[in-house]
Enzyme design. Structure first.
Site, short mmCIF file in Angstrom:
data_model
loop_
_atom_site.label_atom_id
_atom_site.label_comp_id
_atom_site.label_asym_id
_atom_site.label_seq_id
_atom_site.Cartn_x
_atom_site.Cartn_y
_atom_site.Cartn_z
N SER A 208 0.81 -1.22 0.00
CA SER A 208 0.00 0.00 0.00
C SER A 208 0.84 1.27 0.00
O SER A 208 0.47 2.27 -0.62
CB SER A 208 -0.98 0.01 1.17
OG SER A 208 -0.31 -0.25 2.39
N HIS A 265 1.79 4.97 4.10
CA HIS A 265 0.91 5.59 3.10
C HIS A 265 1.32 7.03 2.82
O HIS A 265 1.46 7.43 1.66
CB HIS A 265 -0.54 5.55 3.59
CG HIS A 265 -1.09 4.18 3.73
ND1 HIS A 265 -2.34 3.92 4.25
CD2 HIS A 265 -0.56 2.98 3.41
CE1 HIS A 265 -2.55 2.62 4.25
NE2 HIS A 265 -1.49 2.02 3.75
#
Length: 290
Positions: A208, A265
């Site tokens: 991610s 992230h």
């Protein structure tokens, strides 16, 4: 018959060789001139997307290009997509192998070889991490990258794999396989380091952070130097940014869905926006120089 716009370029751009390539491939098309621009039209949206990708790779009509027209007319099959996205597929294959050998993060014996820090189990549920300095002193430098390959559960793996396939092959089409690999490793390194800085010794992993890097790269590159390959579907960037904000709010943790690697992230997204800005700026200058 309805037609779809595939490519729109200034009238000063020479499309002669590319048009010849389309003719050799028996791709149906027509070219018109509108307000000082030349527009290439094809019969369907699916074919338009493939023609754009073809132009990104072969704007000068590479004479050695041998892809047949039939796959272009029908849209690419899975095998053809793999051929055009070898690096994307290779990264995903390695990710799937790691998921298998770690039993989706449940096998401590194999998982410990891919985590940012080596660890030992103390009792049944306590984890003791080795100091990062000891890990690096032992020459285990690969740990700076390998957490991106770890996934905890099928849903985690499936969602990340889907988005990597969507974003990775766009970059591979536009900037080549080695650029995709370099960006993936760079975003993986940055997101892992940032996550370690935020959470300290902990178990974290997944693509991610890399995905937010690829997203930021495509997003800013497209704003700096528009290209069909980086034209993401409407709402994708907004959806991903909203999801990032939701995760940062702590709602996901409160609902009991597990911890989110917010540091990875944010670190990936910032790095991706920076690389997209630099890449887009260079592409814009190159286009002006041409």
């Amino acid at each position: 018959m309805s037609v779809v716009e595939a490519i729109r370029l200034p009238a000063t751009v020479d499309m002669g060789e590319f048009v010849s390539l389309l003719r050799r491939l028996n791709v149906p098309f027509r070219v018109s001139e509108e307000s000082g621009e030349q527009v290439l039209w094809v019969p369907s949206a699916q074919l338009a997307e493939q023609v754009r990708m073809l132009y990104e790779r072969y704007p000068q009509g590479d004479p050695e290009f041998t892809v047949q027209a039939e796959p272009l007319r029908r849209g690419p099959g899975f095998v053809q997509q793999l051929k055009l996205s070898r690096m994307t597929a290779a990264v995903l294959l390695v990710t799937f192998v790691v998921a298998a050998v770690t039993l989706l993060g449940t096998s401590a014996d194999t998982l410990r070889w891919f985590t940012f820090q080596d660890f030992r189990l103390v009792g049944e549920d306590r984890v003791m991490f080795l100091a990062l300095s000891e890990t690096l002193a032992a020459g285990e430098w690969w740990r700076m990258f390998t957490p991106m390959l770890i996934h905890f559960g099928w849903l985690h793996l499936a969602m990340n794999a889907m988005w990597y396939w969507e974003l990775g092959r766009r970059i591979e089409y536009r900037q080549g396989p080695w650029m995709l690999l370099g960006l993936s490793l760079g975003f993986g390194l940055i997101s892992n380091v940032v996550q370690y800085g935020v959470s300290g010794a902990s178990l974290f992993g997944g693509l991610s952070g890399v995905l937010y890097g690829l997203l930021g790269h495509c997003w800013i590159f497209q704003r700096m130097a528009p290209t069909p390959a980086y034209s993401l579907p409407r709402g994708v960037v907004a959806m991903m940014l909203i999801w990032l904000l939701v995760c940062l709010s702590g709602v996901i943790d409160l609902l009991g869905f597990g911890s989110i690697a917010n540091g990875a992230h944010v670190g990936g997204l910032v790095a991706g926006c920076l690389s997209g800005f630099i890449g887009g700026l260079l592409a814009r200058r190159s286009a002006r120089a041409a």
